[in-house]
Design a protein around this motif. Structure first.
Motif, short mmCIF file in Angstrom:
data_model
loop_
_atom_site.label_atom_id
_atom_site.label_comp_id
_atom_site.label_asym_id
_atom_site.label_seq_id
_atom_site.Cartn_x
_atom_site.Cartn_y
_atom_site.Cartn_z
N LYS A 4 -4.58 -15.19 -1.67
CA LYS A 4 -4.87 -14.43 -0.44
C LYS A 4 -4.74 -12.92 -0.72
O LYS A 4 -5.59 -12.13 -0.30
CB LYS A 4 -3.88 -14.86 0.65
CG LYS A 4 -4.11 -14.20 1.98
CD LYS A 4 -5.25 -14.87 2.68
CE LYS A 4 -5.63 -14.15 3.97
NZ LYS A 4 -6.90 -14.68 4.50
N LYS A 62 0.82 -1.22 0.00
CA LYS A 62 0.00 0.00 0.00
C LYS A 62 0.85 1.26 0.00
O LYS A 62 0.52 2.26 -0.65
CB LYS A 62 -0.96 0.00 1.19
CG LYS A 62 -2.13 -0.96 0.97
CD LYS A 62 -3.19 -0.83 2.04
CE LYS A 62 -4.39 -1.70 1.71
NZ LYS A 62 -5.13 -2.09 2.92
N LYS A 100 -5.08 -11.45 -3.52
CA LYS A 100 -6.20 -11.05 -4.38
C LYS A 100 -7.43 -10.72 -3.51
O LYS A 100 -8.12 -9.72 -3.73
CB LYS A 100 -6.52 -12.21 -5.34
CG LYS A 100 -7.72 -11.97 -6.23
CD LYS A 100 -8.01 -13.19 -7.08
CE LYS A 100 -9.51 -13.30 -7.26
NZ LYS A 100 -10.04 -14.63 -7.37
N GLU A 101 -7.63 -11.55 -2.48
CA GLU A 101 -8.75 -11.35 -1.57
C GLU A 101 -8.56 -10.06 -0.74
O GLU A 101 -9.47 -9.24 -0.66
CB GLU A 101 -8.79 -12.58 -0.66
CG GLU A 101 -9.98 -12.74 0.23
CD GLU A 101 -9.74 -13.93 1.17
OE1 GLU A 101 -9.44 -15.06 0.69
OE2 GLU A 101 -9.82 -13.72 2.39
N VAL A 102 -7.35 -9.90 -0.20
CA VAL A 102 -7.08 -8.73 0.63
C VAL A 102 -7.27 -7.43 -0.16
O VAL A 102 -7.86 -6.47 0.34
CB VAL A 102 -5.63 -8.79 1.20
CG1 VAL A 102 -5.27 -7.49 1.92
CG2 VAL A 102 -5.48 -9.97 2.14
N PHE A 103 -6.78 -7.44 -1.39
CA PHE A 103 -6.89 -6.22 -2.21
C PHE A 103 -8.21 -6.14 -2.98
O PHE A 103 -8.39 -5.26 -3.81
CB PHE A 103 -5.69 -6.10 -3.15
CG PHE A 103 -4.39 -5.83 -2.44
CD1 PHE A 103 -4.16 -4.60 -1.84
CD2 PHE A 103 -3.41 -6.81 -2.32
CE1 PHE A 103 -2.98 -4.35 -1.16
CE2 PHE A 103 -2.23 -6.56 -1.64
CZ PHE A 103 -2.01 -5.32 -1.05
N GLU A 104 -9.07 -7.09 -2.70
CA GLU A 104 -10.42 -7.13 -3.31
C GLU A 104 -10.37 -7.00 -4.82
O GLU A 104 -11.05 -6.16 -5.43
CB GLU A 104 -11.29 -6.02 -2.70
CG GLU A 104 -11.52 -6.26 -1.21
CD GLU A 104 -12.32 -5.15 -0.54
OE1 GLU A 104 -12.55 -4.10 -1.19
OE2 GLU A 104 -12.72 -5.34 0.62
N LEU A 105 -9.57 -7.84 -5.43
CA LEU A 105 -9.47 -7.84 -6.89
C LEU A 105 -10.32 -8.97 -7.48
O LEU A 105 -10.64 -9.94 -6.79
CB LEU A 105 -8.00 -8.04 -7.31
CG LEU A 105 -7.01 -6.99 -6.78
CD1 LEU A 105 -5.58 -7.40 -7.07
CD2 LEU A 105 -7.31 -5.62 -7.39
N ASN A 106 -10.67 -8.81 -8.74
CA ASN A 106 -11.48 -9.85 -9.38
C ASN A 106 -10.63 -10.93 -10.02
O ASN A 106 -11.08 -12.05 -10.24
CB ASN A 106 -12.35 -9.23 -10.49
CG ASN A 106 -13.35 -8.27 -9.91
OD1 ASN A 106 -13.97 -8.55 -8.88
ND2 ASN A 106 -13.48 -7.11 -10.55
#
Ligand code: FSO
Ligand code: SF4
Length: 548
Positions: free
Chosen positions: A468, A390, A470-476
């Motif tokens: 993981k 970030k 991908k999930e944390v950064f809320e990506l598709n």
């Protein structure tokens, strides 16, 4: 012989006189016949499916034999010939079970009916191209390419399933898929699209096999944790253990503790040092040497006996043979092979006794390397990692998992690691790491710039970490992550890792140092167009491309 299953295939097309790996014409042909025998068993397994006929012996035999044919695993012609005969016995027993259930066998392929018993018959059959033995038995180069891609993936899958099996973890679906896929490689009615779908399905079961092994390893030995592994030596006689099998590692540690004999890991066994279960042995000193292809010199200076639990074996110097031992699917003529009893127990006392008569290892380097970044350890650092991304302190991750090898062109990977710009982190697994794991690459806010997850199978961890993030950064899409893939391959376990990543939807993987010889131009084109697979170029150009 014709073999093109690994990255070092002669002239980038295939070995025809003798393997670059040291495999003789004779051994290569025997391995072809072994694979052919497995296809026969697989055909019968398929026939028995509907009738619920199951044969754990057949499943084990297929898995073990596939593993034996992986590059650098087994050079022992007598062991391979014996395994072929055992396979025929397994096949006939399966036929009897099918008959007992009233299953109609119909017209069977030659691989399910042929028989051989003498060495001469085995030798003659091993080159029976017409019947279907050997890679070149498939004439169409695209069909051959896709069939072999599946088979090489199955070899890697079998290796991982075998390690899991040794720990007591099995998955019926994996065995069923291996049989289905092997039988499908005989099916002339399959279209290219159907074969491509089978390749993808191989990747799916590759994920399953790696997940199974991950669960088995961590369930039994704990989660790998951040570790500093000593690369120097002590002054006691010692045993060097190579390969990947952690149950062998465990048995060796149990049998050597308190004997005054030290243990060092070599090449792919390095990650054993990251597991809590092995840290408790004070005679596990650390890791000696580098990746597999340096073993001739390193076995010379190690002085003590060496145990191979799997590949990669480099044909040893004659004077080293008497202190090299193999077990499991590994084998080399003249080296003592240690077999497990019916409970999986192996007696390593001969190795320990021999170690006591030999000198302690000669030190070739000092210091330590850091590793243990499998998924649990990375998740434990997740906040730090996410903050670094970030804040922009970490701009990009480079998955550089895979293999090392002897080719000079692999210096690319050292240079690539050295020249990566600040704010980049390498995620690695497999023996590729030896090209850069001793470089002073520093850290980013306490996060080392090389995060080693472990063995090649622990590439699974890298996929879990990516999912993981991908999930944390809320990506598709996993491909939206700041992760680039620059993978080095050598043998068939890397093939299943690659297929697993493709199945998980990873795009734009760069594969080097050369693309597989077994990819026909048309199949390579499909991989390039569908998945963005690419080779490697010049280090600077590639880095610029990846960072763009
Ligand atoms: Fe092989 Fe590659 Fe695992 Fe190495 S896939 S060559 S010895 O990375 O490690 O078995
Ligand atoms: Fe050649 Fe590789 Fe096959 Fe060995 S495994 S014979 S080096 S292609």
């Amino acid at each position: 012989m014709f073999c093109y299953q690994c990255q070092e295939a002669a002239k980038g097309t295939g070995c025809t006189i003798q393997g670059v790996c040291g495999k003789t014409n004779h051994v290569a042909n025997l391995q072809d016949l072994l694979i052919y025998t497995l296809k026969g068993i697989a055909v019968l397994n398929e026939k028995g499916k509907a009738a619920g006929v199951k044969s754990p012996e057949a499943d084990f035999h297929i898995m073990h034999s596939l593993f034996m044919t992986i590059t650098n695993a087994n050079f022992d012609d007598a062991a391979i010939a014996k395994t072929i005969k055992e396979g025929l016995a397994v096949r006939e027993a399966l036929k009897a079970s099918l008959a007992a259930k009233g299953v109609e066998l119909g017209d069977l392929h030659d691989c399910a009916t042929f028989s051989v018993s003498t060495d001469e018959q085995i030798e003659a059959k091993s080159t029976d191209l017409k019947a279907g033995v050997g890679v070149l038995a498939t004439e169409n180069e695209d069909v051959r390419s896709l069939r072999e891609l599946v088979i090489y993936g199955l070899k890697g899958m079998a290796a991982y399933a075998h390690h899991a099996y040794n720990i007591g973890a099995e998955k019926e679906e994996i065995y069923a898929f291996i049989s289905k896929a092997l039988a499908a490689t005989l099916d002339d009615s399959l279209t290219a699209d159907e074969l491509v779908a089978l390749v993808m399905e191989t990747g799916k079961y590759g994920v399953e096999a790696m997940a199974l092994l991950d669960g088995a390893n961590t369930g039994k030995y704990g989660n790998p944790e951040l570790s500093e592994v000593n690369i120097g030596v002590r002054n006691n006689p010692a045993i060097l253990i190579s390969g990947h099998d952690l149950t062998d590692m465990e048995q060796l540690m149990e049998q050597t503790k308190g004997t005054g004999v030290d243990v060092y890991t070599h090449s792919e066994m390095l990650p054993a040092n990251y597991y809590p279960a092995f840290k408790k042995y004070d005679n596990l000193v650390g890791n000696y040497g580098n990746s597999w292809w340096k073993q001739k010199e390193e076995f010379e200076s190690f002085n003590g006996p060496v145990l191979f639990t799997t590949n990669c074996i480099v044909p040893p110097r004659p004077e080293h043979i008497s202190r090299i031992y193999t077990t499991g699917a590994a084998g080399y003529p003249g080296c003592t092979h240690i077999v497990a009893d019916e409970n999986g127990k192996k007696d390593f006392s001969a190795i320990i006794a021999q170690a006591k008569t030999l000198a302690a290892p000669t030190e070739i380097e000092t210091g330590s390397i850091v590793g243990g970044f499998a998924h649990a350890q990375v998740f434990a650092l997740a906040d730090k990692v996410v903050d670094a991304v970030k804040s922009g302190a970490i701009k990009k991750f480079f998955v550089m998992a895979g293999c090392d090898g002897r080719m000079k062109s692999r210096e690319y990977y050292t240079e690539f690691a050295e020249k990566l710009p600040e704010g980049t982190v390498i995620l690695t697994a497999g023996c590729a790491k030896y090209r850069y794991n001793k470089l002073p690459l520093g850290d980013i806010g306490g996060i080392p710039r090389v995060l080693d997850a472990g063995q090649c199978n622990d590439s699974y961890s890298l996929a879990v970490i990516a999912l993981k993030l991908k999930e944390v950064f809320e990506l598709n899409d996993i491909n939206e992550l700041p992760i680039a893939y620059n993978i080095a391959w050598y043998e068939q376990k890397a093939v299943i890792v690659l297929l697993a990543l493709l199945y998980l939807g990873v795009k734009n993987i760069h594969l080097g140092p050369t693309l597989p010889a077994f990819l026909s131009p048309n199949v390579a084109k499909v991989l390039v167009e569908t998945f963005g697979i690419a080779g490697i170029g010049k280090v600077e150009d590639d880095i610029a491309l990846f960072m763009a």
